[in-house]
Design an enzyme around this catalytic site. Sequence first.
Site, mmCIF file in Angstrom:
data_model
loop_
_atom_site.group_PDB
_atom_site.id
_atom_site.type_symbol
_atom_site.label_atom_id
_atom_site.label_comp_id
_atom_site.label_asym_id
_atom_site.label_seq_id
_atom_site.Cartn_x
_atom_site.Cartn_y
_atom_site.Cartn_z
ATOM 1 N N ASP A 155 -7.602 6.235 10.805
ATOM 2 C CA ASP A 155 -7.429 5.661 9.464
ATOM 3 C C ASP A 155 -8.265 4.375 9.397
ATOM 4 O O ASP A 155 -7.976 3.425 10.124
ATOM 5 C CB ASP A 155 -5.932 5.363 9.248
ATOM 6 N N GLY B 223 -12.290 -3.211 7.807
ATOM 7 C CA GLY B 223 -13.201 -4.266 7.344
ATOM 8 C C GLY B 223 -12.490 -5.617 7.297
ATOM 9 O O GLY B 223 -13.059 -6.656 7.642
ATOM 10 N N ASP B 224 -11.232 -5.602 6.863
ATOM 11 C CA ASP B 224 -10.455 -6.853 6.816
ATOM 12 C C ASP B 224 -10.209 -7.389 8.226
ATOM 13 O O ASP B 224 -10.245 -8.601 8.452
ATOM 14 C CB ASP B 224 -9.116 -6.617 6.115
ATOM 15 N N LYS C 165 -6.376 -7.132 0.696
ATOM 16 C CA LYS C 165 -7.466 -7.653 1.548
ATOM 17 C C LYS C 165 -7.170 -9.058 2.050
ATOM 18 O O LYS C 165 -7.444 -9.383 3.209
ATOM 19 C CB LYS C 165 -8.793 -7.629 0.780
ATOM 20 N N SER D 163 -2.237 -1.979 11.591
ATOM 21 C CA SER D 163 -3.278 -1.501 12.514
ATOM 22 C C SER D 163 -4.063 -2.646 13.173
ATOM 23 O O SER D 163 -4.910 -2.412 14.029
ATOM 24 C CB SER D 163 -4.259 -0.590 11.766
ATOM 25 N N ASN E 164 -20.269 -5.212 2.969
ATOM 26 C CA ASN E 164 -20.738 -3.964 3.566
ATOM 27 C C ASN E 164 -22.107 -3.640 2.962
ATOM 28 O O ASN E 164 -22.605 -4.364 2.090
ATOM 29 C CB ASN E 164 -19.698 -2.833 3.428
ATOM 30 N N ASP F 241 0.845 -1.205 0.000
ATOM 31 C CA ASP F 241 0.000 0.000 0.000
ATOM 32 C C ASP F 241 0.881 1.257 0.000
ATOM 33 O O ASP F 241 1.756 1.415 0.864
ATOM 34 C CB ASP F 241 -0.895 0.016 1.250
ATOM 35 N N THR G 97 -8.468 2.304 6.931
ATOM 36 C CA THR G 97 -7.950 1.281 6.004
ATOM 37 C C THR G 97 -7.753 -0.046 6.731
ATOM 38 O O THR G 97 -7.088 -0.094 7.770
ATOM 39 C CB THR G 97 -6.595 1.730 5.402
ATOM 40 N N GLY H 288 -2.417 2.577 8.645
ATOM 41 C CA GLY H 288 -2.035 1.439 7.810
ATOM 42 C C GLY H 288 -3.021 0.303 7.913
ATOM 43 O O GLY H 288 -4.010 0.360 8.656
HETATM 44 O O1 RIB Z 1 -9.151 -3.302 2.529
HETATM 45 C C1 RIB Z 1 -7.987 -2.518 2.503
HETATM 46 C C2 RIB Z 1 -7.048 -3.034 1.444
HETATM 47 O O2 RIB Z 1 -7.671 -2.885 0.190
HETATM 48 C C3 RIB Z 1 -5.746 -2.310 1.339
HETATM 49 O O3 RIB Z 1 -4.749 -2.843 2.170
HETATM 50 C C4 RIB Z 1 -5.428 -2.386 -0.152
HETATM 51 O O4 RIB Z 1 -4.276 -3.097 -0.449
HETATM 52 C C5 RIB Z 1 -6.657 -2.970 -0.810
HETATM 53 O O5 RIB Z 1 -6.508 -4.319 -1.079
#
Ligand code: RIB
Length: 315
Positions: free
Chosen positions: A233, A238-239, A38, A278, A178, A11, A235, A274
Amino acid sequence: MILVAGSANLDFVVRAHHIPGPGETVMGQEFKTYPGGKGANQAVACARAGGVATHMLLALGQDAYAEPLQASLRDANVQIHRIDCTNQPTGCAFICVADNAENAITVAPGANLCLQANHLPDLTGFTHLLMQLEIPISTVTAYAQAARAQGIKVVLNAAPAQPLPAPLLDALDLLIVNEGELSTLVEHPGNVASNLRQLAVPGVVVTLGHRGCAARLDNDYFVQPAFDIEALDTTGAGDTFCGGLVAALSRGLAPQEALRQASAAAALACTRNGAQSSVPNSSAVDTFLLSQGEFASSRRQALYDYCGLPSPTDR
Ligand code: RIB
């Protein structure tokens, strides 16, 4: 034991006041790189949730971007099954994070598209297969069917959103989406309860951002309000939820508790920069949960109302 099959991206992140609109240029701060993707984010989230061994099948290019991605997975104790892609660079994602913690992401999938049906390792010993949609959908479908045939629970986080072919839907045990992704998957979009009902998958979990999440598991419904945090952040939040949820379910936790733990992990992930950087470990999640009281019943009721679900007392 969990197998995550999916993407890994490096990323490239820049923070700016707001996400630029079409044709707009914004001045941001310095750029930083973080391990992401992801698939890899969810593998790290499973592993940090603890209590269950996590493996990851991924494809990387033969370039300098591959090593930090492997290192991050190794640091989290994820067992790596690497496919070398000789004609594509390692996947990359270009991310703008706004001061309000929201983000916009563009993925250059590169080597992630090299993952093919014949790359699936021996599934003996795995109880859960977790996938996303940053690898070819034909590969996702083939893996889902192979796992289903062996009695392995198949979980799909259908992100980024795209239509799902019937053979893939038929092979799923649990779908995590989502709200926007959920409405693209149903024929007659309505409220959350109606959308959850329309999908012919045994279990569907929908994340609802700052509101929390809701789930239909067979004919039972659950809601989990979001924890209040100061987001820095979002990012990878969700993962973190997906990985935390599958890890909790694979440890045999009841659905309501699994949703609570996954939501706590995702909330903590929003407080750090990040993606994989994170993801909290299980002791941070336990400490956070101890610091949180029970939700006021009005918070739960507001979520039932938003989803269009009767509260358990009215059923
Ligand atoms: O869900 C976040 C991710 O989506 C980021 O880390 C990016 O690489 C994309 O895959």
